[in-house]
Design an enzyme around this catalytic site. Structure first.
Site, mmCIF file in Angstrom:
data_model
loop_
_atom_site.group_PDB
_atom_site.id
_atom_site.type_symbol
_atom_site.label_atom_id
_atom_site.label_comp_id
_atom_site.label_asym_id
_atom_site.label_seq_id
_atom_site.Cartn_x
_atom_site.Cartn_y
_atom_site.Cartn_z
ATOM 1 N N ARG A 150 -7.776 -20.823 1.006
ATOM 2 C CA ARG A 150 -8.231 -20.359 1.781
ATOM 3 C C ARG A 150 -7.750 -18.709 2.392
ATOM 4 N NH1 ARG A 150 -6.740 -24.875 4.809
ATOM 5 N NH2 ARG A 150 -8.005 -26.241 6.499
ATOM 6 N N ILE A 151 -6.346 -18.700 1.592
ATOM 7 C CA ILE A 151 -5.466 -17.315 1.740
ATOM 8 C C ILE A 151 -7.175 -16.250 -0.002
ATOM 9 C CG2 ILE A 151 -4.768 -15.747 0.580
ATOM 10 C CD1 ILE A 151 -2.342 -17.239 2.474
ATOM 11 N N CYS A 229 2.563 -13.269 -3.060
ATOM 12 C CA CYS A 229 2.389 -13.125 -1.404
ATOM 13 C C CYS A 229 2.780 -14.675 -0.538
ATOM 14 C CB CYS A 229 1.427 -12.807 -0.176
ATOM 15 S SG CYS A 229 1.566 -11.022 -0.126
ATOM 16 N N ALA A 230 2.521 -15.832 -1.407
ATOM 17 C CA ALA A 230 2.849 -16.625 -1.581
ATOM 18 C C ALA A 230 3.365 -17.812 -1.206
ATOM 19 C CB ALA A 230 1.696 -17.624 -2.578
ATOM 20 N N ASP A 255 6.137 -10.253 -1.586
ATOM 21 C CA ASP A 255 6.567 -10.442 -0.514
ATOM 22 C C ASP A 255 8.053 -11.950 0.070
ATOM 23 O OD1 ASP A 255 6.398 -10.467 2.709
ATOM 24 O OD2 ASP A 255 4.880 -11.247 2.197
ATOM 25 N N GLU A 260 16.012 -16.021 0.291
ATOM 26 C CA GLU A 260 16.356 -14.963 1.493
ATOM 27 C C GLU A 260 16.928 -15.200 2.211
ATOM 28 O OE1 GLU A 260 11.934 -16.552 2.961
ATOM 29 O OE2 GLU A 260 11.226 -15.439 0.576
ATOM 30 N N HIS A 278 8.928 -10.714 3.503
ATOM 31 C CA HIS A 278 8.006 -11.658 4.070
ATOM 32 C C HIS A 278 7.305 -11.389 4.932
ATOM 33 C CE1 HIS A 278 8.366 -16.388 3.462
ATOM 34 N NE2 HIS A 278 7.219 -15.886 4.283
ATOM 35 N N GLY A 280 3.850 -11.784 5.442
ATOM 36 C CA GLY A 280 2.714 -11.808 4.712
ATOM 37 C C GLY A 280 1.830 -12.082 6.273
ATOM 38 N N ALA A 281 2.586 -12.820 7.676
ATOM 39 C CA ALA A 281 1.951 -13.950 8.591
ATOM 40 C C ALA A 281 2.529 -13.312 9.531
ATOM 41 C CB ALA A 281 2.331 -15.238 8.216
#
Length: 314
Positions: A150-151, A229-230, A255, A260, A278, A280-281
């Protein structure tokens, strides 16, 4: 029934659970505290912070736990195999952050193409380094997508509007699917060799761990850029550092990281890499969508209905 939420969730999602009659508690618990409490709950909802390990799942299975919800896409912080073994459903919200992550991917591409972080930093130091900031256009360049979900599809739509040519590689991508994306299906090697920008849109699995390693990076053009960005771990960060340091690729935007926060990462010392924590969302819209979609899936399971986004369905 009782629902435990251990990561920050959109208020709209919590209100939905309460409105539907579920006893809902939000508390950011560490591993030991969660292990002590989990057996008392019918459902657990997490984001990426909470690690739902095998011992937590086993303890939950001995109690009331029926479903684990991930308010997002990736479930690598959940021991899905253990949940499956013990008959606990795992659900997620794969559509919640599609637009936000796709837009960040494009933002990273533009930041790299026009050296926006360097320009901003220099201006705030009182500098005027215009001559050092000659960029490139995205128009007419080739974007290589690794992944066709989707992305990746939404990134392709935006990139097409910017006038980019698009290649896509995925074991699951057919010529017809690529055509609908406005792309040409290619091998992984073709994507890496031909693309001016390579963007990753794949999950972290045993097959994709360090997929982009020294061998794969060596296929890229010296003028090419890598965007991730995955998921952290799909890129060998040590190899990436060496290629960026030596100018064997032009730059990267990252990202997500294998660790992390990426404390001590050599990537932090480079000027030709754009780093974000991180995010992205991490938009208002994505958090509302991801939280409410996940809550809806959990509600369905607790009511004996089949969820739409059932990760470990047999």
């Amino acid at each position: 029934m009782k629902v435990l939420i251990t990561d920050k969730l959109a208020d709209e999602a919590i209100e939905l659970l309460k409105r539907e009659g579920f006893d809902t508690k939000y508390e950011e618990l560490d591993h030991d505290a969660l292990l002590q409490e989990i057996a008392d709950y019918d459902a657990l909802i997490v984001r990426s912070r909470t690690k739902v390990t095998a011992d937590i799942i086993e303890k939950g299975a001995k109690g009331k736990l029926k479903v684990i919800g991930r308010a997002g896409i990736g479930v690598d912080n959940i021991d899905v195999d253990k949940a499956t073994e013990l008959g606990i459903k795992v659900v997620n919200a794969p559509t919640g952050s599609t637009i936000s992550v796709a837009e960040l991917t494009i933002a990273h591409m533009l930041a790299l193409a026009r050296s926006i972080p360097k320009a901003d930093s220099s201006m705030k130091k009182g500098e005027w380094i215009k001559k050092q900031l000659k960029g490139i256009e995205l128009y007419g360049k080739t974007l290589g997508l690794i992944g066709s979900g989707r992305i990746a599809q939404h990134v392709a739509r935006i990139a097409k509007g910017l006038g980019m040519n698009i290649l896509v590689y995925s074991p699951h991508c057919t010529d017809e699917k690529a055509r609908k994306m406005g792309a040409r299906r290619a091998t992984l090697e073709e994507v890496l060799r031909e693309a001016d920008f390579v963007s990753l849109h794949i999950p972290k699995t045993k097959d994709t761990y360090h997929l982009i390693d020294r061998e794969k990076l060596s296929l890229m053009k010296r003028t090419a850029y890598l965007i991730n960005c995955a998921r952290g771990g799909v890129v060998d960060e040590e190899a990436l550092y060496e290629f960026l340091r030596d100018g064997r690729i032009a730059g990267a935007a990252i990202d997500v990281f294998e660790e992390e926060p990426p404390k001590g990462s050599k990537l932090l010392d480079l000027d030709n890499v754009v780093l974000t924590p991180h995010i992205g969302a991490n938009t208002t819209e994505a958090q509302i969508r991801a939280g409410t979609i996940c809550a809806e899936q959990v509600i369905k399971v607790l009511r004996g209905e089949e969820p739409e986004f059932w990760v470990n369905k047999r």
